[in-house]
Design a protein around this motif. Structure first.
Motif, PDB file in Angstrom:
ATOM      1  N   GLU A 296      64.552 -22.180  84.987  1.00 35.05           N
ATOM      2  CA  GLU A 296      64.772 -22.038  83.819  1.00 35.05           C
ATOM      3  C   GLU A 296      64.777 -22.812  82.907  1.00 35.05           C
ATOM      4  O   GLU A 296      64.444 -22.886  81.783  1.00 35.05           O
ATOM      5  CB  GLU A 296      66.205 -21.263  83.888  1.00 35.05           C
ATOM      6  N   GLU A 297      65.188 -24.352  83.364  1.00 33.74           N
ATOM      7  CA  GLU A 297      65.237 -25.477  82.568  1.00 33.74           C
ATOM      8  C   GLU A 297      63.726 -25.815  82.038  1.00 33.74           C
ATOM      9  O   GLU A 297      63.585 -26.109  81.124  1.00 33.74           O
ATOM     10  CB  GLU A 297      66.022 -26.659  83.109  1.00 33.74           C
ATOM     11  N   LYS A 298      62.882 -25.859  83.087  1.00 32.54           N
ATOM     12  CA  LYS A 298      61.444 -25.859  82.789  1.00 32.54           C
ATOM     13  C   LYS A 298      60.749 -24.976  82.079  1.00 32.54           C
ATOM     14  O   LYS A 298      60.145 -25.088  81.047  1.00 32.54           O
ATOM     15  CB  LYS A 298      60.895 -26.078  83.911  1.00 32.54           C
ATOM     16  N   LEU A 299      61.357 -23.455  82.018  1.00 30.02           N
ATOM     17  CA  LEU A 299      60.579 -22.621  81.083  1.00 30.02           C
ATOM     18  C   LEU A 299      61.173 -22.888  79.592  1.00 30.02           C
ATOM     19  O   LEU A 299      60.527 -22.644  78.538  1.00 30.02           O
ATOM     20  CB  LEU A 299      61.222 -21.299  81.608  1.00 30.02           C
ATOM     21  N   ALA A 300      62.524 -23.349  79.606  1.00 37.14           N
ATOM     22  CA  ALA A 300      63.058 -23.643  78.426  1.00 37.14           C
ATOM     23  C   ALA A 300      63.049 -22.571  77.167  1.00 37.14           C
ATOM     24  O   ALA A 300      62.519 -22.758  76.195  1.00 37.14           O
ATOM     25  CB  ALA A 300      62.504 -25.009  77.651  1.00 37.14           C
ATOM     26  N   ILE A 301      63.151 -21.445  77.790  1.00 41.01           N
ATOM     27  CA  ILE A 301      63.293 -20.205  76.896  1.00 41.01           C
ATOM     28  C   ILE A 301      64.489 -20.286  75.921  1.00 41.01           C
ATOM     29  O   ILE A 301      65.526 -20.704  75.961  1.00 41.01           O
ATOM     30  CB  ILE A 301      63.397 -18.876  77.539  1.00 41.01           C
ATOM     31  N   GLY A 302      63.976 -19.769  74.504  1.00 43.17           N
ATOM     32  CA  GLY A 302      65.033 -19.615  73.452  1.00 43.17           C
ATOM     33  C   GLY A 302      65.142 -20.800  72.427  1.00 43.17           C
ATOM     34  O   GLY A 302      64.047 -21.610  72.325  1.00 43.17           O
ATOM     35  N   THR A 303      66.103 -20.821  71.764  1.00 43.00           N
ATOM     36  CA  THR A 303      66.303 -21.842  70.665  1.00 43.00           C
ATOM     37  C   THR A 303      67.694 -22.622  70.688  1.00 43.00           C
ATOM     38  O   THR A 303      68.447 -22.171  71.172  1.00 43.00           O
ATOM     39  CB  THR A 303      66.515 -20.911  69.248  1.00 43.00           C
ATOM     40  N   THR A 304      67.606 -23.828  70.071  1.00 42.06           N
ATOM     41  CA  THR A 304      68.618 -24.462  70.311  1.00 42.06           C
ATOM     42  C   THR A 304      68.906 -24.837  68.974  1.00 42.06           C
ATOM     43  O   THR A 304      68.223 -25.118  67.751  1.00 42.06           O
ATOM     44  CB  THR A 304      68.514 -25.972  71.035  1.00 42.06           C
ATOM     45  N   ARG A 305      70.136 -25.436  68.463  1.00 44.87           N
ATOM     46  CA  ARG A 305      70.704 -25.902  67.298  1.00 44.87           C
ATOM     47  C   ARG A 305      70.972 -27.438  67.376  1.00 44.87           C
ATOM     48  O   ARG A 305      71.588 -27.777  68.321  1.00 44.87           O
ATOM     49  CB  ARG A 305      71.859 -25.227  66.846  1.00 44.87           C
ATOM     50  N   VAL A 306      70.353 -28.343  66.555  1.00 42.48           N
ATOM     51  CA  VAL A 306      70.387 -29.843  67.031  1.00 42.48           C
ATOM     52  C   VAL A 306      71.241 -30.229  65.669  1.00 42.48           C
ATOM     53  O   VAL A 306      70.659 -30.117  64.635  1.00 42.48           O
ATOM     54  CB  VAL A 306      69.163 -30.647  67.099  1.00 42.48           C
TER      55      VAL A 306
ATOM     56  N   HIS B 274      67.088 -25.892  63.754  1.00 39.00           N
ATOM     57  CA  HIS B 274      66.894 -25.066  64.731  1.00 39.00           C
ATOM     58  C   HIS B 274      65.516 -25.118  65.230  1.00 39.00           C
ATOM     59  O   HIS B 274      64.387 -25.124  64.745  1.00 39.00           O
ATOM     60  CB  HIS B 274      66.924 -23.587  64.241  1.00 39.00           C
ATOM     61  N   VAL B 275      65.553 -25.486  66.661  1.00 37.50           N
ATOM     62  CA  VAL B 275      64.108 -25.526  67.406  1.00 37.50           C
ATOM     63  C   VAL B 275      63.941 -24.864  68.528  1.00 37.50           C
ATOM     64  O   VAL B 275      65.056 -24.525  69.285  1.00 37.50           O
ATOM     65  CB  VAL B 275      63.710 -27.340  67.405  1.00 37.50           C
ATOM     66  N   LYS B 276      63.003 -24.769  68.963  1.00 34.69           N
ATOM     67  CA  LYS B 276      62.640 -24.113  70.412  1.00 34.69           C
ATOM     68  C   LYS B 276      62.996 -25.111  71.281  1.00 34.69           C
ATOM     69  O   LYS B 276      63.332 -26.333  71.276  1.00 34.69           O
ATOM     70  CB  LYS B 276      61.220 -23.832  70.457  1.00 34.69           C
ATOM     71  N   ARG B 277      63.740 -24.545  72.339  1.00 34.36           N
ATOM     72  CA  ARG B 277      64.393 -25.525  73.407  1.00 34.36           C
ATOM     73  C   ARG B 277      63.554 -26.410  73.909  1.00 34.36           C
ATOM     74  O   ARG B 277      63.767 -27.417  74.339  1.00 34.36           O
ATOM     75  CB  ARG B 277      65.000 -24.710  74.526  1.00 34.36           C
ATOM     76  N   LYS B 278      61.934 -26.120  73.970  1.00 33.75           N
ATOM     77  CA  LYS B 278      61.039 -26.835  74.661  1.00 33.75           C
ATOM     78  C   LYS B 278      60.873 -28.279  73.811  1.00 33.75           C
ATOM     79  O   LYS B 278      60.203 -29.196  74.090  1.00 33.75           O
ATOM     80  CB  LYS B 278      59.733 -26.222  74.729  1.00 33.75           C
ATOM     81  N   MET B 279      61.417 -28.110  72.365  1.00 36.26           N
ATOM     82  CA  MET B 279      61.086 -29.145  71.614  1.00 36.26           C
ATOM     83  C   MET B 279      62.337 -30.045  71.310  1.00 36.26           C
ATOM     84  O   MET B 279      62.041 -31.144  70.599  1.00 36.26           O
ATOM     85  CB  MET B 279      60.532 -28.407  70.234  1.00 36.26           C
ATOM     86  N   ALA B 280      63.379 -29.730  71.830  1.00 36.34           N
ATOM     87  CA  ALA B 280      64.618 -30.364  71.642  1.00 36.34           C
ATOM     88  C   ALA B 280      64.771 -31.676  72.140  1.00 36.34           C
ATOM     89  O   ALA B 280      65.067 -32.679  71.405  1.00 36.34           O
ATOM     90  CB  ALA B 280      65.719 -29.651  72.201  1.00 36.34           C
TER      91      ALA B 280
ATOM     92  N   LYS C 283      71.409 -17.860  69.922  1.00 36.03           N
ATOM     93  CA  LYS C 283      70.647 -16.627  69.915  1.00 36.03           C
ATOM     94  C   LYS C 283      69.336 -16.730  68.836  1.00 36.03           C
ATOM     95  O   LYS C 283      69.394 -17.699  68.027  1.00 36.03           O
ATOM     96  CB  LYS C 283      71.406 -15.499  69.313  1.00 36.03           C
ATOM     97  N   PRO C 284      68.608 -15.833  68.875  1.00 32.25           N
ATOM     98  CA  PRO C 284      67.332 -15.826  68.210  1.00 32.25           C
ATOM     99  C   PRO C 284      67.929 -16.081  66.684  1.00 32.25           C
ATOM    100  O   PRO C 284      69.037 -15.656  66.198  1.00 32.25           O
ATOM    101  CB  PRO C 284      66.741 -14.528  68.027  1.00 32.25           C
ATOM    102  N   VAL C 285      66.951 -16.639  65.911  1.00 34.10           N
ATOM    103  CA  VAL C 285      67.237 -17.161  64.474  1.00 34.10           C
ATOM    104  C   VAL C 285      66.400 -16.053  63.655  1.00 34.10           C
ATOM    105  O   VAL C 285      65.228 -15.902  64.040  1.00 34.10           O
ATOM    106  CB  VAL C 285      66.839 -18.520  64.175  1.00 34.10           C
ATOM    107  N   TYR C 286      66.784 -15.507  62.520  1.00 31.69           N
ATOM    108  CA  TYR C 286      66.264 -14.833  61.589  1.00 31.69           C
ATOM    109  C   TYR C 286      66.078 -15.318  60.156  1.00 31.69           C
ATOM    110  O   TYR C 286      66.939 -15.587  59.664  1.00 31.69           O
ATOM    111  CB  TYR C 286      66.852 -13.477  61.616  1.00 31.69           C
ATOM    112  N   GLY C 287      64.803 -15.703  59.773  1.00 25.93           N
ATOM    113  CA  GLY C 287      64.558 -16.055  58.704  1.00 25.93           C
ATOM    114  C   GLY C 287      64.769 -17.557  58.567  1.00 25.93           C
ATOM    115  O   GLY C 287      64.766 -18.260  59.503  1.00 25.93           O
TER     116      GLY C 287
END
Length: 174
Positions: free
Chosen positions: A84-94, A135-141, A163-167
């Motif tokens: 799951e860590e390698k997949l890095a699905i989702g969004t992070t807030r840095v 807000h970036v994709k987890r893969k980019m954090a 959670k997902p970001v809108y806008g």
């Protein structure tokens, strides 16, 4: 004898795969990918039913199957979390906290690399600060964090899964 060993290896490997699927399914569902999670869940349960029926069959004469099943469960949890860590699905807030005087330069450097940055003025213990929010994709954090450290060493960085970001710039969901 070899058939029994092959059975144990099969139970172990199949249980690892099943638990890895379960971990992935849970992550997908919590990240809002319900359809993908349900799809994986179908195969996960099919595997589970066949595997459990194999383990429970004549279990009193071969209790080693229970040990192998439990070992597969434990290893599956570990490998599932690595997967799951390698997949890095989702969004992070840095969030990055820098001295106010360093904020503008860092914002410009980050934006030059294609990241959207929101800045907020703040007060630290001894001086004014700038808080940068991205807000970036987890893969980019991790790439973003390395970039920040290239330009600013003395910063406070926090990373939170969201959670997902809108806008906004580079909208992830509409």
């Amino acid at each position: 004898m070899w058939i029994q060993v092959l059975l144990y290896i099969t139970i172990l490997l199949v249980k690892i795969v099943e638990v890895t699927l379960a971990t992935t399914r849970i992550v997908l569902i919590t990240r809002g990918e319900r359809l993908k999670g349900a799809f994986i869940g179908f195969f996960e349960v099919c595997i589970w039913v066949v595997l459990v029926s194999t383990v429970l069959k004549d279990i009193s004469s071969d209790p080693i199957k229970v040990f192998v099943y439990a070992l597969g469960f434990a290893l599956g949890n570990f490998l599932g979390s690595v997967f799951e860590e390698k997949l890095a699905i989702g969004t992070t807030r840095v969030e990055v906290i820098v001295k106010e005087t360093d904020g503008i330069e860092l914002i410009n450097r980050i934006r030059e690399h294609g990241y959207a940055v929101t800045s907020i003025s703040g007060e630290g213990m001894n001086s004014k600060r700038t808080v940068l929010i991205m807000h970036v994709k987890r893969k980019m954090a991790s790439k973003l964090i390395r970039l920040i450290h290239q330009y600013q060493e003395n910063v406070v960085i926090t990373v939170n899964e969201i959670k997902p970001v809108y806008g906004g710039f580079g909208t992830l969901k509409k």
